[in-house]
Design an enzyme around this catalytic site. Structure first.
Site, PDB file in Angstrom:
ATOM      1  CG  ASN A   7      -3.023  -4.600  10.455  1.00 10.00           C
ATOM      2  OD1 ASN A   7      -3.895  -5.160  11.128  1.00 10.00           O
ATOM      3  ND2 ASN A   7      -2.138  -3.761  10.975  1.00 10.00           N
ATOM      4  CD1 TRP A   8      -8.670  -6.070   6.740  1.00 11.19           C
ATOM      5  CD2 TRP A   8     -10.141  -7.514   7.602  1.00 11.19           C
ATOM      6  NE1 TRP A   8      -9.228  -6.779   5.695  1.00 11.19           N
ATOM      7  CE2 TRP A   8     -10.131  -7.667   6.205  1.00 11.19           C
ATOM      8  CE3 TRP A   8     -10.991  -8.324   8.360  1.00 11.19           C
ATOM      9  CZ2 TRP A   8     -10.947  -8.598   5.539  1.00 11.19           C
ATOM     10  CZ3 TRP A   8     -11.797  -9.251   7.708  1.00 11.19           C
ATOM     11  CH2 TRP A   8     -11.781  -9.381   6.311  1.00 11.19           C
ATOM     12  CE  LYS A   9      -3.705  -0.342  10.746  1.00  7.47           C
ATOM     13  NZ  LYS A   9      -3.036   0.933  10.839  1.00  7.47           N
ATOM     14  CG  HIS A  93       1.122  -2.717  13.677  1.00  2.00           C
ATOM     15  ND1 HIS A  93       0.754  -1.455  14.043  1.00  2.00           N
ATOM     16  CD2 HIS A  93       0.906  -2.805  12.346  1.00  2.00           C
ATOM     17  CE1 HIS A  93       0.317  -0.801  12.971  1.00  2.00           C
ATOM     18  NE2 HIS A  93       0.398  -1.597  11.923  1.00  2.00           N
ATOM     19  CD  GLU A  95      -1.967   1.113  14.293  1.00  2.00           C
ATOM     20  OE1 GLU A  95      -2.674   0.096  14.365  1.00  2.00           O
ATOM     21  OE2 GLU A  95      -1.911   1.834  13.283  1.00  2.00           O
ATOM     22  CD  GLU A 161       3.572  -1.629   8.826  1.00  2.00           C
ATOM     23  OE1 GLU A 161       2.753  -1.654   7.911  1.00  2.00           O
ATOM     24  OE2 GLU A 161       3.258  -1.751  10.015  1.00  2.00           O
ATOM     25  N   GLY A 167      -1.179   5.128   8.159  1.00  2.00           N
ATOM     26  CA  GLY A 167      -2.508   5.728   8.296  1.00  2.00           C
ATOM     27  C   GLY A 167      -2.520   7.238   8.091  1.00  2.00           C
ATOM     28  CB  SER A 206       0.095   5.823   3.308  1.00  2.00           C
ATOM     29  OG  SER A 206      -0.237   6.360   4.576  1.00  2.00           O
ATOM     30  N   GLY A 227      -2.928  -1.333   5.618  1.00  2.00           N
ATOM     31  CA  GLY A 227      -3.996  -1.072   6.576  1.00  2.00           C
ATOM     32  C   GLY A 227      -5.221  -0.524   5.879  1.00  2.00           C
ATOM     33  N   GLY A 228      -5.322   0.803   5.808  1.00  2.00           N
ATOM     34  CA  GLY A 228      -6.517   1.471   5.294  1.00  2.00           C
ATOM     35  C   GLY A 228      -7.048   0.909   3.978  1.00  2.00           C
TER      36      GLY A 228
HETATM   37  C1  PEP Z   1      -0.423  -0.754   8.918  1.00  2.00           C
HETATM   38  O1  PEP Z   1      -1.141  -0.508   9.862  1.00  2.00           O
HETATM   39  O2  PEP Z   1       0.340  -1.731   8.960  1.00  2.00           O
HETATM   40  C2  PEP Z   1      -0.489   0.134   7.768  1.00  2.00           C
HETATM   41  C3  PEP Z   1       0.481   0.074   6.907  1.00  2.00           C
HETATM   42  O3  PEP Z   1      -1.560   0.999   7.695  1.00  2.00           O
HETATM   43  P1  PEP Z   1      -1.902   2.020   6.484  1.00  2.00           P
HETATM   44  O4  PEP Z   1      -1.793   1.208   5.198  1.00  2.00           O
HETATM   45  O5  PEP Z   1      -3.290   2.468   6.757  1.00  2.00           O
HETATM   46  O6  PEP Z   1      -0.893   3.095   6.532  1.00  2.00           O
END
Ligand code: PEP
Length: 244
Positions: A7-9, A93, A95, A161, A167, A206, A227-228
Protein backbone atom coordinates in the site's frame (compact mmCIF):
# COMPACT_ATOMS: atom_id res chain seq x y z
CA UNK A 1 -0.97 -19.35 -1.74
CA UNK A 2 0.07 -16.46 0.51
CA UNK A 3 -0.56 -12.84 -0.40
CA UNK A 4 1.56 -9.71 -0.02
CA UNK A 5 0.12 -6.33 -0.93
CA UNK A 6 2.03 -3.04 -1.03
CA UNK A 7 0.00 0.00 0.00
CA UNK A 8 1.95 3.00 -1.29
CA UNK A 9 -0.59 5.48 0.13
CA UNK A 10 0.17 9.06 -1.06
CA UNK A 11 3.80 8.34 -1.97
CA UNK A 12 6.04 8.11 -5.04
CA UNK A 13 6.23 9.96 -8.34
CA UNK A 14 6.16 8.26 -11.74
CA UNK A 15 9.96 8.27 -11.91
CA UNK A 16 10.22 6.63 -8.48
CA UNK A 17 7.47 4.13 -9.26
CA UNK A 18 9.23 3.01 -12.44
CA UNK A 19 12.51 2.55 -10.59
CA UNK A 20 10.69 0.57 -7.85
CA UNK A 21 8.94 -1.76 -10.30
CA UNK A 22 12.04 -2.39 -12.40
CA UNK A 23 14.10 -3.21 -9.33
CA UNK A 24 11.37 -5.41 -7.82
CA UNK A 25 11.06 -7.41 -11.04
CA UNK A 26 14.83 -7.89 -11.18
CA UNK A 27 14.88 -9.19 -7.61
CA UNK A 28 11.82 -11.43 -7.93
CA UNK A 29 11.90 -15.07 -8.99
CA UNK A 30 9.94 -15.66 -12.22
CA UNK A 31 7.48 -17.76 -10.21
CA UNK A 32 7.48 -16.18 -6.73
CA UNK A 33 4.93 -18.66 -5.29
CA UNK A 34 2.87 -15.88 -3.69
CA UNK A 35 0.06 -13.60 -4.81
CA UNK A 36 1.52 -10.12 -5.04
CA UNK A 37 -0.33 -6.83 -5.24
CA UNK A 38 0.64 -3.18 -5.45
CA UNK A 39 -1.76 -0.34 -4.56
CA UNK A 40 -0.28 2.86 -6.05
CA UNK A 41 -1.81 6.33 -5.96
CA UNK A 42 -4.30 6.88 -8.80
CA UNK A 43 -1.91 8.88 -10.99
CA UNK A 44 0.40 5.86 -11.19
CA UNK A 45 -2.14 3.10 -11.82
CA UNK A 46 -1.76 2.90 -15.61
CA UNK A 47 2.01 3.03 -15.49
CA UNK A 48 2.40 0.46 -12.71
CA UNK A 49 -0.16 -1.85 -14.34
CA UNK A 50 1.73 -1.84 -17.60
CA UNK A 51 4.99 -2.61 -15.83
CA UNK A 52 3.92 -5.34 -13.42
CA UNK A 53 0.76 -7.04 -14.65
CA UNK A 54 2.60 -8.95 -17.40
CA UNK A 55 4.65 -10.48 -14.56
CA UNK A 56 1.55 -11.64 -12.69
CA UNK A 57 1.48 -8.88 -10.06
CA UNK A 58 -1.98 -7.53 -9.33
CA UNK A 59 -2.73 -3.83 -9.07
CA UNK A 60 -5.17 -2.49 -6.46
CA UNK A 61 -6.86 0.86 -6.06
CA UNK A 62 -6.59 2.43 -2.59
CA UNK A 63 -10.27 3.34 -2.54
CA UNK A 64 -13.21 3.39 -4.92
CA UNK A 65 -16.60 5.10 -5.02
CA UNK A 66 -19.82 3.10 -5.00
CA UNK A 67 -21.27 5.00 -7.98
CA UNK A 68 -19.96 4.13 -11.45
CA UNK A 69 -19.66 7.81 -12.45
CA UNK A 70 -20.97 11.26 -11.60
CA UNK A 71 -20.42 14.53 -9.76
CA UNK A 72 -18.08 13.39 -6.99
CA UNK A 73 -15.06 15.66 -7.26
CA UNK A 74 -11.85 14.02 -6.15
CA UNK A 75 -13.27 10.50 -6.11
CA UNK A 76 -12.54 7.54 -8.38
CA UNK A 77 -15.04 5.01 -9.72
CA UNK A 78 -14.68 1.22 -9.87
CA UNK A 79 -14.89 1.10 -13.69
CA UNK A 80 -12.10 3.72 -13.80
CA UNK A 81 -9.95 1.48 -11.59
CA UNK A 82 -10.60 -1.43 -13.93
CA UNK A 83 -9.81 0.70 -16.93
CA UNK A 84 -6.48 1.68 -15.33
CA UNK A 85 -5.50 -1.98 -14.96
CA UNK A 86 -6.67 -2.81 -11.43
CA UNK A 87 -7.98 -6.22 -10.49
CA UNK A 88 -8.68 -5.28 -6.88
CA UNK A 89 -9.37 -2.39 -4.54
CA UNK A 90 -8.45 -1.71 -0.90
CA UNK A 91 -11.59 -0.70 0.99
CA UNK A 92 -12.04 0.55 4.54
CA UNK A 93 -8.40 1.33 5.28
CA UNK A 94 -8.25 2.88 8.74
CA UNK A 95 -6.86 6.12 7.26
CA UNK A 96 -9.98 6.35 5.10
CA UNK A 97 -12.18 5.61 8.10
CA UNK A 98 -10.30 8.03 10.40
CA UNK A 99 -9.54 11.00 8.12
CA UNK A 100 -12.21 10.77 5.42
CA UNK A 101 -15.25 9.58 7.37
CA UNK A 102 -15.59 6.20 5.66
CA UNK A 103 -18.55 4.39 7.24
CA UNK A 104 -19.62 0.76 7.31
CA UNK A 105 -22.75 1.76 5.37
CA UNK A 106 -20.62 3.27 2.58
CA UNK A 107 -18.37 0.21 2.59
CA UNK A 108 -21.33 -2.08 2.06
CA UNK A 109 -22.12 -0.22 -1.16
CA UNK A 110 -18.47 -0.07 -2.20
CA UNK A 111 -17.99 -3.82 -1.84
CA UNK A 112 -21.07 -4.46 -3.98
CA UNK A 113 -19.81 -1.98 -6.58
CA UNK A 114 -16.37 -3.64 -6.62
CA UNK A 115 -17.98 -7.01 -7.35
CA UNK A 116 -20.12 -5.49 -10.04
CA UNK A 117 -16.97 -4.30 -11.81
CA UNK A 118 -15.11 -7.52 -11.21
CA UNK A 119 -12.67 -6.05 -8.69
CA UNK A 120 -11.48 -8.01 -5.66
CA UNK A 121 -12.17 -6.02 -2.48
CA UNK A 122 -9.41 -6.09 0.15
CA UNK A 123 -11.41 -5.07 3.22
CA UNK A 124 -9.38 -3.59 6.09
CA UNK A 125 -10.62 -3.89 9.64
CA UNK A 126 -9.03 -3.18 13.00
CA UNK A 127 -9.44 -1.58 16.39
CA UNK A 128 -7.99 1.66 17.73
CA UNK A 129 -5.78 1.70 20.81
CA UNK A 130 -8.62 3.09 22.93
CA UNK A 131 -10.90 0.28 21.77
CA UNK A 132 -8.26 -2.36 22.55
CA UNK A 133 -7.61 -0.85 25.97
CA UNK A 134 -11.36 -0.90 26.66
CA UNK A 135 -11.49 -4.62 25.80
CA UNK A 136 -13.60 -3.96 22.69
CA UNK A 137 -11.31 -5.44 20.03
CA UNK A 138 -13.43 -8.45 19.06
CA UNK A 139 -16.67 -6.48 19.23
CA UNK A 140 -15.20 -3.89 16.84
CA UNK A 141 -14.00 -6.55 14.41
CA UNK A 142 -17.38 -8.28 14.56
CA UNK A 143 -19.15 -5.00 13.86
CA UNK A 144 -16.87 -4.15 10.92
CA UNK A 145 -17.44 -7.62 9.43
CA UNK A 146 -21.19 -7.50 9.96
CA UNK A 147 -21.52 -5.60 6.66
CA UNK A 148 -21.04 -9.00 4.99
CA UNK A 149 -24.55 -9.88 6.13
CA UNK A 150 -25.71 -7.06 3.82
CA UNK A 151 -23.35 -7.52 0.91
CA UNK A 152 -23.91 -11.28 0.75
CA UNK A 153 -21.08 -13.58 -0.29
CA UNK A 154 -18.44 -12.88 -2.92
CA UNK A 155 -14.70 -12.99 -3.51
CA UNK A 156 -12.90 -11.09 -0.76
CA UNK A 157 -9.61 -10.64 1.01
CA UNK A 158 -9.58 -9.27 4.55
CA UNK A 159 -6.71 -7.46 6.28
CA UNK A 160 -6.58 -7.26 10.06
CA UNK A 161 -4.84 -3.96 10.77
CA UNK A 162 -4.81 -2.77 14.37
CA UNK A 163 -4.89 1.01 13.97
CA UNK A 164 -2.24 1.50 16.66
CA UNK A 165 0.20 -0.71 14.71
CA UNK A 166 -0.09 1.15 11.39
CA UNK A 167 2.94 3.24 10.58
CA UNK A 168 4.02 3.26 14.23
CA UNK A 169 6.74 0.61 14.16
CA UNK A 170 4.76 -1.12 16.90
CA UNK A 171 3.71 -4.50 15.52
CA UNK A 172 0.93 -6.48 17.23
CA UNK A 173 2.18 -9.33 19.37
CA UNK A 174 1.78 -12.90 18.18
CA UNK A 175 -0.94 -13.73 20.71
CA UNK A 176 -2.95 -10.64 19.70
CA UNK A 177 -2.69 -11.56 16.02
CA UNK A 178 -3.67 -15.17 16.69
CA UNK A 179 -6.71 -14.16 18.72
CA UNK A 180 -7.92 -11.60 16.17
CA UNK A 181 -7.38 -13.83 13.14
CA UNK A 182 -9.17 -16.79 14.79
CA UNK A 183 -12.12 -14.54 15.58
CA UNK A 184 -12.18 -13.13 12.04
CA UNK A 185 -12.11 -16.66 10.59
CA UNK A 186 -15.05 -17.69 12.77
CA UNK A 187 -17.02 -14.60 11.72
CA UNK A 188 -16.23 -15.19 8.06
CA UNK A 189 -17.35 -18.80 8.38
CA UNK A 190 -20.61 -17.60 9.88
CA UNK A 191 -21.23 -15.05 7.12
CA UNK A 192 -20.06 -17.16 4.20
CA UNK A 193 -21.19 -20.60 5.31
CA UNK A 194 -22.33 -22.84 2.47
CA UNK A 195 -20.58 -20.70 -0.15
CA UNK A 196 -17.51 -21.45 -2.24
CA UNK A 197 -15.52 -18.52 -0.84
CA UNK A 198 -12.43 -19.02 1.27
CA UNK A 199 -11.17 -15.62 2.35
CA UNK A 200 -7.45 -15.12 3.05
CA UNK A 201 -6.81 -13.03 6.18
CA UNK A 202 -3.77 -10.76 5.89
CA UNK A 203 -2.08 -9.00 8.78
CA UNK A 204 -1.09 -5.33 8.44
CA UNK A 205 0.70 -2.96 10.80
CA UNK A 206 4.44 -2.24 10.75
CA UNK A 207 5.31 -5.43 8.85
CA UNK A 208 9.02 -5.62 7.98
CA UNK A 209 11.30 -8.36 6.62
CA UNK A 210 12.41 -8.82 10.25
CA UNK A 211 8.89 -9.51 11.57
CA UNK A 212 7.18 -11.15 8.59
CA UNK A 213 8.51 -14.73 8.95
CA UNK A 214 7.13 -15.02 12.49
CA UNK A 215 3.78 -13.59 11.41
CA UNK A 216 3.56 -16.00 8.47
CA UNK A 217 4.02 -18.89 10.88
CA UNK A 218 0.91 -17.97 12.89
CA UNK A 219 -2.39 -19.76 12.28
CA UNK A 220 -4.76 -18.01 9.85
CA UNK A 221 -2.17 -15.46 8.73
CA UNK A 222 -2.28 -15.70 4.94
CA UNK A 223 0.06 -12.83 4.21
CA UNK A 224 0.54 -9.13 4.76
CA UNK A 225 -0.67 -5.69 3.79
CA UNK A 226 2.38 -3.49 3.97
CA UNK A 227 2.74 0.29 4.05
CA UNK A 228 6.11 1.76 5.02
CA UNK A 229 8.27 -1.23 4.11
CA UNK A 230 6.58 -1.49 0.72
CA UNK A 231 8.13 1.79 -0.45
CA UNK A 232 11.56 0.18 -0.59
CA UNK A 233 11.82 -2.29 -3.47
CA UNK A 234 14.56 -4.26 -1.72
CA UNK A 235 12.44 -4.74 1.41
CA UNK A 236 9.28 -5.49 -0.55
CA UNK A 237 11.12 -8.07 -2.68
CA UNK A 238 12.32 -9.69 0.54
CA UNK A 239 8.74 -9.85 1.87
CA UNK A 240 7.63 -11.45 -1.41
CA UNK A 241 10.39 -14.03 -1.09
CA UNK A 242 9.39 -14.81 2.50
CA UNK A 243 5.77 -15.32 1.45
CA UNK A 244 6.66 -17.61 -1.45
C1 PEP B 1 -1.05 0.06 6.04
O1 PEP B 1 -1.15 1.25 5.84
O2 PEP B 1 -1.91 -0.71 5.58
C2 PEP B 1 0.08 -0.40 6.82
C3 PEP B 1 0.03 -1.61 7.30
O3 PEP B 1 1.12 0.48 7.02
P1 PEP B 1 2.52 0.18 7.78
O4 PEP B 1 3.05 -1.12 7.19
O5 PEP B 1 3.38 1.35 7.45
O6 PEP B 1 2.21 0.04 9.21
Amino acid sequence: MRCVVANWKMNLTSHEARAFCEDLLLRMAPDPGAEIGIAPPYTLLHQVSELVRPKGIQVFGQNGHAEPKGAFTGEIAMPQLRDAGCSGVILGHSERRQFFGETDAALTQKIKAAWQWDLLPLLCIGESLAQRDAGQTLAVLGQQLSILAETGPGPLWVAYEPVWAIGTGRRAEAAQVVEAHAFIRAELNRHLTGTEYRVPILYGGSVTPESFPELLGLPEVAGGLVGGASLDSRKFAELVKQAG
